[in-house]
Design an enzyme around this catalytic site. Structure first.
Site, PDB file in Angstrom:
ATOM      1  N   TRP A 109      51.088  97.350  17.295  1.00  0.00           N
ATOM      2  CA  TRP A 109      51.723  96.027  17.140  1.00  0.00           C
ATOM      3  C   TRP A 109      50.716  95.032  16.581  1.00  0.00           C
ATOM      4  O   TRP A 109      51.034  94.234  15.704  1.00  0.00           O
ATOM      5  CB  TRP A 109      52.307  95.550  18.469  1.00  0.00           C
ATOM      6  N   ASP A 114      50.645  87.812  21.188  1.00  0.00           N
ATOM      7  CA  ASP A 114      51.881  88.561  21.390  1.00  0.00           C
ATOM      8  C   ASP A 114      51.868  89.010  22.848  1.00  0.00           C
ATOM      9  O   ASP A 114      51.002  89.783  23.262  1.00  0.00           O
ATOM     10  CB  ASP A 114      51.871  89.777  20.443  1.00  0.00           C
ATOM     11  N   LYS A 165      61.343  93.776  27.214  1.00  0.00           N
ATOM     12  CA  LYS A 165      60.427  94.502  28.080  1.00  0.00           C
ATOM     13  C   LYS A 165      60.473  93.929  29.506  1.00  0.00           C
ATOM     14  O   LYS A 165      60.620  94.658  30.460  1.00  0.00           O
ATOM     15  CB  LYS A 165      58.988  94.434  27.560  1.00  0.00           C
TER      16      LYS A 165
HETATM   17  C1  LIG Z   1      57.982  95.985  21.678  1.00  0.00           C
HETATM   18  C2  LIG Z   1      56.870  95.195  21.117  1.00  0.00           C
HETATM   19  C3  LIG Z   1      56.955  94.580  19.858  1.00  0.00           C
HETATM   20  C4  LIG Z   1      58.165  94.729  18.973  1.00  0.00           C
HETATM   21  O1  LIG Z   1      59.165  93.942  19.468  1.00  0.00           O
HETATM   22  P1  LIG Z   1      60.560  93.769  18.713  1.00  0.00           P
HETATM   23  O2  LIG Z   1      61.210  92.753  19.584  1.00  0.00           O
HETATM   24  O3  LIG Z   1      61.225  95.106  18.719  1.00  0.00           O
HETATM   25  O4  LIG Z   1      60.271  93.279  17.354  1.00  0.00           O
HETATM   26  C5  LIG Z   1      55.890  93.835  19.422  1.00  0.00           C
HETATM   27  N1  LIG Z   1      54.783  93.685  20.175  1.00  0.00           N
HETATM   28  C6  LIG Z   1      54.675  94.263  21.390  1.00  0.00           C
HETATM   29  C7  LIG Z   1      53.431  94.050  22.182  1.00  0.00           C
HETATM   30  C8  LIG Z   1      55.708  95.028  21.897  1.00  0.00           C
HETATM   31  O5  LIG Z   1      55.599  95.599  23.102  1.00  0.00           O
END
Ligand SMILES: *Cc1c(COP(=O)(O)O)cnc(C)c1O
Length: 361
Positions: free
Chosen positions: A102, A172, A196
């Site tokens: 990511w 993020d 999540k």
């Molecule tokens: C799941 C995840 C993403 C991607 O998220 P989307 O909502 O599917 O775009 C990005 N960064 C992290 C840390 C994630 O766990």
């Protein structure tokens, strides 16, 4: 009803209390004669749902008054573009720490809009640790430094934030939001996909310091300009209404158990149980270095692919779902987000012990 323990990395488990409340209110929300799904987002009833969700989130996370909370769509992946489009307008430079897939995606996307630089990486050891970042590694002219706080695929967490001096820190927090208290004022922007630890997929939460809004590049699409959403209370267009409503129920659940300090205590307890078993196991071993371990995602392997496969299959037969690891790490991964009860982790460890006895001749 037989609910399984779902160790999926996302979408993932929601608290049963939240699901039950949503079920009760499915056909009629309050005395409105309609489901939240059918409600106009411009109605006073919906306005109070979104306002309350924001109020509760601000309270739980202690979000300072000079930060906006935005309820957006497009997932964390859209933020990979939105952050540089809005922020890379000073020097046009930004620094990235590569701690997983990511983080790398965020870096690659930003490189389309400015000078993105990777200042550290843990790719040499399959991202199994958080690299050291010291202030001298950071470009003082950079418009921001980007980190991925919890690396969902590899199971690492920044336990200590990097010192970025005067440079804006962006994170993020998709897979660790609401897992423990976080010092919001250390960051310029925090963003997270909801699926999540917050609610159903379709909602993206952005927490942004006000002074960072309103400087987007001219080419920025209207929908990707933070100002568009900030000026319109996340209602420039139709927001993900139902996902925001469920997220609001999750915020209330967190408040009801005692907030993020209690959440952290529970998460630490669950993670400690699992890691201490893994560290002492003769068959399984954790893949992440001590000191970088995530509270949310716990990858582990036996070292034998066929045995890993057998474990995942037999675990599912026991109601322990989605334990297969990401293809880039192999083995297993147990995601133990906020809504995973301690009993789920205990059941998993019991099964691992049993499997170890049978398969470690
Ligand atoms: C799941 C995840 C993403 C991607 O998220 P989307 O909502 O599917 O775009 C990005 N960064 C992290 C840390 C994630 O766990």
């Amino acid at each position: 009803m037989a609910r399984a323990y779902n160790f999926s990395a996302g979408p993932s488990m929601l608290p049963e209390e939240v699901l039950k409340r949503a079920a009760e209110e499915m056909c009629e929300y309050g005395t409105t004669g309609q489901s939240v799904m059918e409600m106009s987002h411009r109605s006073p009833e919906y306005q109070s749902i979104i306002d309350e969700a924001e109020r509760d989130l601000r309270e739980i996370m202690s979000i300072p008054y000079n930060y906006k909370v935005l309820f957006l769509q497009g997932g964390a992946s859209t933020q990979f573009a939105m952050v540089p489009l809005n922020l890379m307008t000073g020097s046009g430079k930004a620094d990235f720490v590569l701690t997983g897939q990511w983080a790398k995606k965020a870096y690659k996307e930003a490189a389309k809009y400015g000078k993105a630089r990777a200042i550290a990486s843990s790719e040499d050891k399959t991202f199994s640790y958080i690299p050291k970042v010291t202030p001298d590694m950071i470009d003082p002219e950079a418009d921001f430094v980007h980190i991925c706080m919890n690396n969902t695929i590899y199971g690492t967490l920044w336990h200590t934030l990097p010192d970025t001096g005067e440079v804006t820190l962006v994170a993020d927090i998709s897979s660790c939001i609401l897992s423990e208290p976080i010092d919001v004022k250390r960051f310029g922007i925090l963003y997270a996909g909801a699926q999540k630890n917050v609610g159903p997929a379709g909602l993206t939460i952005v927490i942004i310091r006000e002074d960072l809004i309103g400087h987007a590049m001219d080419i920025t699409p209207t929908m990707l300009d933070y100002k568009t959403h900030s000026d319109n209370g996340s209602m420039f267009n139709t927001p993900p209404c139902y996902a925001i409503y469920v997220a609001g129920l999750v915020f209330k659940w967190i408040k009801s158990i005692g907030g993020l300090s209690e959440m952290k205590k529970r998460n630490e307890e669950k993670a400690e149980l699992l890691y201490s078993f893994l560290d002492s196991s003769k068959l399984f071993r954790p893949t992440v270095e001590k000191g970088s371990r995530s509270l949310m995602n716990v990858p582990f392997v036996t070292g034998d692919e066929a045995l890993d496969k057998k474990f995942v299959k037999e675990a599912a037969e026991r109601g322990l779902y989605n334990l297969k690891g990401h293809r880039s790490v192999g083995g297993m991964r147990a995601s133990i987000y906020n809504a995973m009860p301690k009993e789920g982790v205990i059941k998993l460890i019991e099964f691992m012990k049993e499997f170890e006895e049978k398969n470690n001749a």
